[in-house]
Design a protein around this motif. Structure first.
Motif, mmCIF file in Angstrom:
data_model
loop_
_atom_site.group_PDB
_atom_site.id
_atom_site.type_symbol
_atom_site.label_atom_id
_atom_site.label_comp_id
_atom_site.label_asym_id
_atom_site.label_seq_id
_atom_site.Cartn_x
_atom_site.Cartn_y
_atom_site.Cartn_z
ATOM 1 N N GLY A 4 0.867 -1.236 -0.104
ATOM 2 C CA GLY A 4 -0.090 -0.097 0.033
ATOM 3 C C GLY A 4 0.741 1.264 -0.084
ATOM 4 N N PHE A 5 2.186 1.217 0.372
ATOM 5 C CA PHE A 5 3.076 2.299 0.308
ATOM 6 C C PHE A 5 3.353 2.740 -1.257
ATOM 7 N N ALA A 6 3.005 1.821 -2.074
ATOM 8 C CA ALA A 6 3.873 1.944 -3.380
ATOM 9 C C ALA A 6 3.060 2.871 -4.172
ATOM 10 N N ALA A 7 3.561 3.791 -5.003
ATOM 11 C CA ALA A 7 2.922 4.653 -5.692
ATOM 12 C C ALA A 7 3.876 4.792 -7.093
ATOM 13 N N ALA A 8 3.454 5.431 -8.215
ATOM 14 C CA ALA A 8 3.944 5.379 -9.276
ATOM 15 C C ALA A 8 5.222 6.201 -9.337
ATOM 16 N N ASN A 9 6.257 5.596 -9.919
ATOM 17 C CA ASN A 9 7.806 6.162 -10.262
ATOM 18 C C ASN A 9 7.827 7.450 -10.797
ATOM 19 N N ALA A 10 8.594 8.162 -10.158
ATOM 20 C CA ALA A 10 8.545 9.607 -10.694
ATOM 21 C C ALA A 10 9.214 9.508 -12.078
ATOM 22 N N VAL A 264 18.647 4.094 11.232
ATOM 23 C CA VAL A 264 17.850 5.219 10.892
ATOM 24 C C VAL A 264 17.632 5.855 9.488
ATOM 25 N N VAL A 265 18.809 5.943 8.992
ATOM 26 C CA VAL A 265 18.824 6.627 7.630
ATOM 27 C C VAL A 265 18.360 5.390 6.538
ATOM 28 N N GLY A 266 19.055 4.463 6.883
ATOM 29 C CA GLY A 266 18.622 3.389 5.563
ATOM 30 C C GLY A 266 17.280 2.978 5.938
ATOM 31 N N TYR A 267 16.558 2.866 7.114
ATOM 32 C CA TYR A 267 15.117 2.518 7.222
ATOM 33 C C TYR A 267 14.030 3.595 6.561
ATOM 34 N N THR A 268 14.803 4.838 6.931
ATOM 35 C CA THR A 268 13.868 6.151 6.443
ATOM 36 C C THR A 268 14.057 6.050 4.897
ATOM 37 N N ALA A 269 14.937 5.702 4.384
ATOM 38 C CA ALA A 269 15.077 5.792 2.896
ATOM 39 C C ALA A 269 14.180 4.742 2.330
ATOM 40 N N TYR A 270 14.106 3.564 3.118
ATOM 41 C CA TYR A 270 13.299 2.233 2.654
ATOM 42 C C TYR A 270 11.809 2.525 2.609
ATOM 43 N N ILE A 271 11.294 3.367 3.798
ATOM 44 C CA ILE A 271 9.973 3.498 3.895
ATOM 45 C C ILE A 271 9.817 4.554 2.541
ATOM 46 N N TRP A 272 10.615 5.782 2.593
ATOM 47 C CA TRP A 272 10.136 6.481 1.314
ATOM 48 C C TRP A 272 10.112 6.027 0.042
ATOM 49 N N LEU A 273 10.983 4.969 -0.172
ATOM 50 C CA LEU A 273 10.944 4.286 -1.323
ATOM 51 C C LEU A 273 9.712 3.496 -1.585
ATOM 52 N N LEU A 274 9.451 2.747 -0.613
ATOM 53 C CA LEU A 274 8.147 2.180 -0.536
ATOM 54 C C LEU A 274 6.909 2.821 -0.948
ATOM 55 N N ARG A 275 6.899 4.123 -0.644
ATOM 56 C CA ARG A 275 5.687 5.213 -0.964
ATOM 57 C C ARG A 275 5.885 5.695 -2.125
ATOM 58 N N HIS A 276 7.171 5.729 -2.886
ATOM 59 C CA HIS A 276 7.184 6.583 -4.144
ATOM 60 C C HIS A 276 7.577 5.522 -5.481
ATOM 61 N N CYS A 277 7.910 4.303 -4.956
ATOM 62 C CA CYS A 277 8.360 3.642 -6.165
ATOM 63 C C CYS A 277 7.503 1.988 -5.919
ATOM 64 N N GLU A 278 7.722 1.241 -7.056
ATOM 65 C CA GLU A 278 7.005 -0.132 -7.251
ATOM 66 C C GLU A 278 7.724 -0.881 -6.056
ATOM 67 N N PRO A 279 7.099 -1.661 -5.480
ATOM 68 C CA PRO A 279 7.536 -2.685 -4.444
ATOM 69 C C PRO A 279 8.719 -3.521 -5.068
ATOM 70 N N ALA A 280 8.576 -4.028 -6.481
ATOM 71 C CA ALA A 280 9.274 -4.880 -7.170
ATOM 72 C C ALA A 280 10.733 -4.205 -7.203
ATOM 73 N N LYS A 281 10.666 -2.943 -7.414
ATOM 74 C CA LYS A 281 12.062 -2.363 -7.750
ATOM 75 C C LYS A 281 12.931 -2.013 -6.086
ATOM 76 N N VAL A 282 11.933 -1.650 -5.248
ATOM 77 C CA VAL A 282 12.661 -1.587 -3.770
ATOM 78 C C VAL A 282 13.246 -3.037 -3.384
ATOM 79 N N ALA A 283 12.578 -4.221 -3.741
ATOM 80 C CA ALA A 283 12.948 -5.615 -3.404
ATOM 81 C C ALA A 283 14.241 -5.987 -3.695
ATOM 82 N N THR A 284 14.749 -5.082 -4.902
ATOM 83 C CA THR A 284 16.046 -5.460 -5.566
ATOM 84 C C THR A 284 17.242 -5.351 -4.312
ATOM 85 N N TYR A 285 16.941 -4.664 -3.199
ATOM 86 C CA TYR A 285 17.988 -4.680 -2.333
ATOM 87 C C TYR A 285 18.421 -5.858 -1.676
ATOM 88 N N ALA A 286 17.659 -6.805 -2.050
ATOM 89 C CA ALA A 286 17.578 -8.227 -1.265
ATOM 90 C C ALA A 286 19.003 -8.930 -1.940
#
Length: 345
Positions: A4-10, A264-286
């Protein structure tokens, strides 16, 4: 994670609209700015979470592992709580704290605690490679518990490939030598168990009830997990081995980095990405983080990368990438069985 945090990629905004009008010029400028933030956030996520393995290695050189990890997450949890408070979100209940205690025990005490103690026995890059199998564990556990459909043939191939990669790493580690100060088999065994418990906690987090704010959720989990890690450190006698005067500047600097940047910074970046990018792209960190961890360990800690390690890394990282891609493709054509409510970590 919560999709639910995901949104369209800029980057999907067409740059050609920039010359049509002043309003669209402003829109384009905002899109370019957002695109830059997305790139920076991804770079931060890849480098920061990939570098925490090296940070842990340096921190535990002169700080007992469980006390280091416990203090790290208690401090990070307090900072995250302050962020939630600044947003006016501090309301929680005992049910949320109970959930955070369970997840903190699985992800931080068992998961991160296992990573921390394992680096007494193995290199940081190798630890990152073993932890990379978590998505594979989750696929198997999700299917076995009925929370996810049966893996497809291509996913089964990826699962087998991932475990073959682990076997390649584990094989030589079974040969103990009394002259060796570090015993890789112990470290790998710890990681296989801790990654399994980490995966169980991740699955539980998908159906558990969390606080409304992801920052408050993270704060609660970090505080609970951190306190548990401190208890384990005290129970195992680490206080007797803690000598403040002998703690090196490298360990102190690494500890501060793990708290501020890693958590703190890593998790904040992660939350921000989930809200602004597709989850599939964010999951590439794994599967990017292990590559970063191996490179940093080689460059800054003198860790050796053998041909065997490279083959195992290719199998594990390739398998994880295949599993994540297959899951995302399936999600487009099949409704999810269970929806994650909030991020687990």
């Amino acid at each position: 994670m919560d999709q639910g945090f995901a949104a369209a990629n800029a980057s999907s905004i067409n740059p050609r609209v920039c010359s049509v009008s002043g309003i669209r010029d402003d829109h384009c400028s905002m899109a370019a700015s957002k695109r830059t933030i997305v790139i920076v956030a991804f770079a931060a996520l890849y480098v920061i979470w990939g570098s925490t393995y090296l940070g842990i290695r340096f921190a535990i050189e002169t700080i007992p592992p469980f006390l280091m990890a416990g203090a790290r997450f208690v401090l990070a949890g307090l900072i995250m709580y302050a962020i939630a408070w600044s947003q006016g979100i501090t309301k929680s209940n005992w049910a949320n704290w109970r959930t955070s205690l369970i997840i903190g025990a699985c992800l931080l005490l068992a998961g991160n605690g296992g990573v921390t103690i394992s680096e007494k026995y193995i290199d940081s890059g190798l630890a990152a490679l073993i932890v990379a199998i978590v998505p594979i564990y989750i696929v198997l556990l999700g299917w076995m518990t009925g929370m996810a459909p049966k893996p497809t043939p291509i996913m089964w191939l990826a699962l087998v490939g991932g475990f073959v990669g682990v076997g390649i790493l584990f094989g030589p580690a079974l040969r103990f030598s009394s002259n060796e100060a570090r015993h890789p088999a112990i470290g790998i065994s710890i990681l296989l168990v801790s990654s399994f418990i980490w995966s169980v906690g991740s699955l539980y987090s998908r159906v558990a009830k969390h606080a409304a704010s992801p920052f408050l959720t993270a704060a609660q989990q970090m505080l609970c997990g951190g306190v548990l890690l401190l208890f384990v450190g005290i129970a195992t006698g680490e206080l007797r081995r803690l000598h403040p005067g002998s703690i090196s500047m490298l360990s102190i600097g690494s500890f501060i980095y793990l708290v501020i940047i890693g958590a703190v910074v890593g998790y904040t970046a992660y939350i921000w990405l989930l809200r602004h990018c597709e989850p599939a792209k964010v999951a590439t960190y794994a599967y990017v983080n292990p590559i970063v961890a191996v490179l940093l360990g080689t460059l800054f800690a003198g860790e050796t990368v053998t041909m065997r390690t490279l083959i195992a890394a290719a199998l594990i990282i390739g398998s994880v990438a295949l599993v994540i891609t297959a899951q995302q493709l399936r999600a487009r054509v099949e409704p999810p069985i269970n929806v994650a409510l909030e991020p687990a970590d």
